[in-house]
Design a protein around this motif. Structure first.
Motif, short mmCIF file in Angstrom:
data_model
loop_
_atom_site.label_atom_id
_atom_site.label_comp_id
_atom_site.label_asym_id
_atom_site.label_seq_id
_atom_site.Cartn_x
_atom_site.Cartn_y
_atom_site.Cartn_z
N MET A 1 -43.72 -16.25 -60.92
CA MET A 1 -43.24 -15.52 -59.74
C MET A 1 -44.36 -15.45 -58.71
O MET A 1 -45.53 -15.34 -59.06
N ARG A 2 -43.98 -15.51 -57.46
CA ARG A 2 -44.95 -15.46 -56.37
C ARG A 2 -45.49 -14.03 -56.23
O ARG A 2 -44.72 -13.08 -56.15
N GLY A 3 -46.82 -13.89 -56.24
CA GLY A 3 -47.41 -12.57 -56.04
C GLY A 3 -47.28 -12.15 -54.59
O GLY A 3 -47.11 -12.99 -53.71
N HIS A 4 -47.42 -10.86 -54.35
CA HIS A 4 -47.25 -10.35 -53.00
C HIS A 4 -48.29 -10.92 -52.03
O HIS A 4 -48.02 -11.12 -50.85
N HIS A 5 -49.51 -11.17 -52.58
CA HIS A 5 -50.60 -11.67 -51.74
C HIS A 5 -50.40 -13.13 -51.38
O HIS A 5 -51.03 -13.64 -50.48
N ASP A 6 -49.52 -13.83 -52.14
CA ASP A 6 -49.40 -15.29 -52.05
C ASP A 6 -48.38 -15.61 -50.97
O ASP A 6 -47.22 -15.88 -51.25
N MET A 7 -48.81 -15.54 -49.70
CA MET A 7 -47.85 -15.55 -48.61
C MET A 7 -47.79 -16.87 -47.85
O MET A 7 -47.05 -16.99 -46.88
N GLY A 8 -48.55 -17.87 -48.33
CA GLY A 8 -48.57 -19.15 -47.63
C GLY A 8 -47.18 -19.74 -47.51
O GLY A 8 -46.48 -19.89 -48.51
N GLY A 9 -46.74 -20.08 -46.28
CA GLY A 9 -45.46 -20.73 -46.07
C GLY A 9 -44.30 -19.79 -45.83
O GLY A 9 -43.21 -20.23 -45.49
N LEU A 10 -44.52 -18.49 -46.01
CA LEU A 10 -43.43 -17.55 -45.77
C LEU A 10 -43.25 -17.33 -44.27
O LEU A 10 -44.20 -17.43 -43.50
N PRO A 11 -42.02 -16.99 -43.87
CA PRO A 11 -41.82 -16.70 -42.45
C PRO A 11 -42.56 -15.42 -42.06
O PRO A 11 -42.68 -14.48 -42.87
N ALA A 12 -43.11 -15.38 -40.86
CA ALA A 12 -43.82 -14.19 -40.38
C ALA A 12 -43.87 -14.25 -38.87
O ALA A 12 -43.46 -15.25 -38.27
N GLY A 13 -44.36 -13.19 -38.26
CA GLY A 13 -44.35 -13.07 -36.80
C GLY A 13 -45.48 -13.83 -36.14
O GLY A 13 -46.26 -14.52 -36.79
N PRO A 14 -45.57 -13.69 -34.80
CA PRO A 14 -46.63 -14.37 -34.06
C PRO A 14 -48.02 -13.84 -34.44
O PRO A 14 -48.16 -12.69 -34.85
N VAL A 15 -49.01 -14.70 -34.31
CA VAL A 15 -50.39 -14.29 -34.62
C VAL A 15 -50.95 -13.54 -33.42
O VAL A 15 -51.04 -14.08 -32.33
N GLU A 16 -51.26 -12.29 -33.62
CA GLU A 16 -51.87 -11.49 -32.55
C GLU A 16 -53.38 -11.74 -32.60
O GLU A 16 -53.98 -11.58 -33.66
N PRO A 17 -53.98 -12.14 -31.49
CA PRO A 17 -55.42 -12.46 -31.54
C PRO A 17 -56.30 -11.20 -31.61
O PRO A 17 -57.10 -10.93 -30.72
N THR A 18 -56.15 -10.44 -32.68
CA THR A 18 -56.85 -9.16 -32.80
C THR A 18 -58.25 -9.34 -33.36
O THR A 18 -58.49 -10.17 -34.23
N GLU A 19 -59.16 -8.54 -32.84
CA GLU A 19 -60.54 -8.54 -33.32
C GLU A 19 -60.93 -7.08 -33.42
O GLU A 19 -60.41 -6.25 -32.70
N HIS A 20 -61.84 -6.75 -34.28
CA HIS A 20 -62.43 -5.41 -34.19
C HIS A 20 -63.84 -5.48 -34.73
O HIS A 20 -64.17 -6.38 -35.50
N ASN A 21 -64.65 -4.56 -34.26
CA ASN A 21 -66.00 -4.51 -34.80
C ASN A 21 -65.91 -3.80 -36.14
O ASN A 21 -65.30 -2.75 -36.25
N TYR A 22 -66.48 -4.40 -37.12
CA TYR A 22 -66.42 -3.80 -38.44
C TYR A 22 -67.14 -2.45 -38.45
O TYR A 22 -68.23 -2.33 -37.91
N ALA A 23 -66.50 -1.45 -39.05
CA ALA A 23 -67.13 -0.13 -39.16
C ALA A 23 -68.24 -0.21 -40.20
O ALA A 23 -68.17 -1.02 -41.13
N PRO A 24 -69.26 0.65 -40.05
CA PRO A 24 -70.37 0.61 -41.02
C PRO A 24 -69.89 0.72 -42.47
O PRO A 24 -70.38 -0.01 -43.34
N TRP A 25 -68.93 1.59 -42.73
CA TRP A 25 -68.50 1.74 -44.14
C TRP A 25 -67.84 0.46 -44.64
O TRP A 25 -67.95 0.12 -45.82
#
Lengths: 216, 104
Positions: B1-25
Motif C-alpha cells: 500500500m502507498r504510504g501517505h508520504h509517498d506522493m509522487g505522481g498524485l494529483p495536486a495543486g499549483p506550486v506556490e513559490p513560497t520561501e521562508h527564513n528558517y527559524a532558529p529552533w
C-alpha cells in the motif's frame, strides 16, 4: 513636554516582540528538552550545535554557482564533475560528507529537474537549505508526472523537442543540475559567470540568468 | 500500500513559490539530526528519521509543519533506542515550562 502636544504623557512604545517573548509551542519545547538531555548525557556539546549551525549558514547556492561556472570554463573539470560529483565538488573545498552527489547536465536536447517525492532530500552542501516549495506536496506530487506544467508555473517554457528528465533524490543520493551556459557569455570571466547561476536553475525549474547586456 | 508520504505522481495543486527564513529552533532540530547521524555517533540515521516521519498517521503528517515532524521522529527514535526515557523527557519538559512561566 508641552501640554498641548498630542502626546502629553510619556507613552510607552509597544515592546518590540523578540522571538523569546512569543510563547513557545510544544514542538519548540520538545527540541529544547531533547537538546538539553543529549548535552547532559555527553552525546554532544552546545559547542557542537553552534558549529553545526555555522556550517549551515555557510552553505548556499553561491557554492553551487561556483561549481557550475568552473564546469562552464574548464572542460576537464566538467568531465570530472559528471563522472563523480562528490569528488569534483570536494576539489573546490565543498565536503559532501556521506551523501553521493550526482550532477546531471542540461543540453539542447535534454533538460533535467530534481525532486524528492518521498520527503525533501536536497544537495545541501552546494545549495544550502531547500526552499519551502521544494518540500511542498504540490511540487513533490506533480513534478514526476507533469514536469512541463510545473516548469511553466516557474515561468519556464521548453521547446517541444526537449526531453525532460526528472530525478528523484534519496537520502543517500542527491542531484544537482548543470545548466547550459547562456548564449553570449563567451568572453565572461568565471566569477561573473557564477553570478548568472541561480539556485532554481540548479534545481532545474528555471534557466540561468541571461548574459548582461554590455554597451557596444 | 502507498504510504501517505509517498506522493509522487498524485494529483495536486499549483506550486506556490513560497520561501521562508528558517527559524532558529528549526535549524537546531536539523542540527540535532546532523549530530546524531554523524558517523562518529550513528545514533539516528536519515532513513530512521524518515521511517519515524512516515509512521506518523496521515492526519499528523498533514497537521505538523516540516520540522515539527522531524522533532517528533527524532524524539520517538531516541525513546525507542533507550537513549532517553519518557520519565526524563517528561521531567525536562515540565522544567522548561516552569522556566518559561517564570520568564527566564
Amino acid at each position: 513636554m508641552h501640554a498641548d502636544h498630542d502626546h502629553v504623557h510619556p507613552h510607552r512604545h509597544p515592546p518590540q516582540p523578540d522571538v523569546e517573548d512569543t510563547p513557545s509551542t510544544y514542538y519548540q519545547r520538545l527540541e529544547e528538552a531533547v537538546r538539553e538531555l543529549l548535552i547532559a548525557k555527553g552525546i554532544f556539546t552546545g559547542e557542537d550545535i553552534r558549529r553545526t549551525l555555522e556550517i549551515y549558514d555557510s552553505q548556499s547556492p553561491v557554492l553551487g554557482g561556483k561549481v557550475v561556472a568552473r564546469a562552464w570554463v574548464d572542460p576537464a573539470y566538467k568531465a570530472r564533475l559528471l563522472a563523480d560529483g562528490s569528488k569534483a565538488v570536494e576539489e573546490l573545498g565543498i565536503p559532501m560528507d556521506t551523501t553521493k552527489l550526482v550532477v546531471v547536465e542540461n543540453t539542447p536536447a535534454v533538460h533535467n529537474v530534481i525532486v524528492c517525492t518521498l520527503c525533501s532530500c536536497y544537495p545541501r552542501p552546494v545549495l544550502g537549505l531547500p526552499p519551502d516549495w521544494y518540500k511542498s506536496r504540490n511540487y513533490r506530487s506533480r513534478t514526476v508526472r507533469e514536469p512541463r506544467a510545473v516548469l511553466a508555473e516557474f515561468g519556464t517554457q521548453l521547446p517541444d523537442g526537449v526531453d525532460v528528465r526528472v530525478h528523484d533524490s534519496t537520502a543517500d543520493m542527491r542531484y544537482l543540475v548543470l545548466p547550459m551556459r547562456p548564449a553570449g557569455t563567451e568572453g565572461m570571466e568565471e566569477a561573473a559567470l557564477a553570478e548568472l547561476v541561480t539556485r532554481d536553475s540548479m534545481i532545474g525549474v528555471s534557466l540561468p540568468r541571461a548574459a548582461p547586456v554590455t554597451a557596444p | 500500500m502507498r504510504g501517505h508520504h509517498d506522493m509522487g505522481g498524485l494529483p495536486a495543486g499549483p506550486v506556490e513559490p513560497t520561501e521562508h527564513n528558517y527559524a532558529p529552533w528549526e535549524k537546531r532540530v536539523h542540527a540535532l539530526l546532523t549530530l546524531l547521524s554523524h558517523s562518529s555517533r550513528g545514533i539516528i540515521m536519515v532513513d530512521e528519521l524518515r521511517i519515524g516521519i512516515e509512521a506518523l498517521g496521515a492526519e499528523e503528517y498533514d497537521r505538523l509543519s516540516y520540522y515539527e515532524r522531524w522533532i517528533v521522529s527524532i524524539t520517538n527514535n531516541l525513546l525507542k533506542k533507550g537513549v532517553i526515557s519518557t520519565d526524563e523527557l517528561g521531567r525536562k519538559l515540565a522544567e522548561i515550562e516552569a522556566r518559561e512561566a517564570k520568564g527566564q
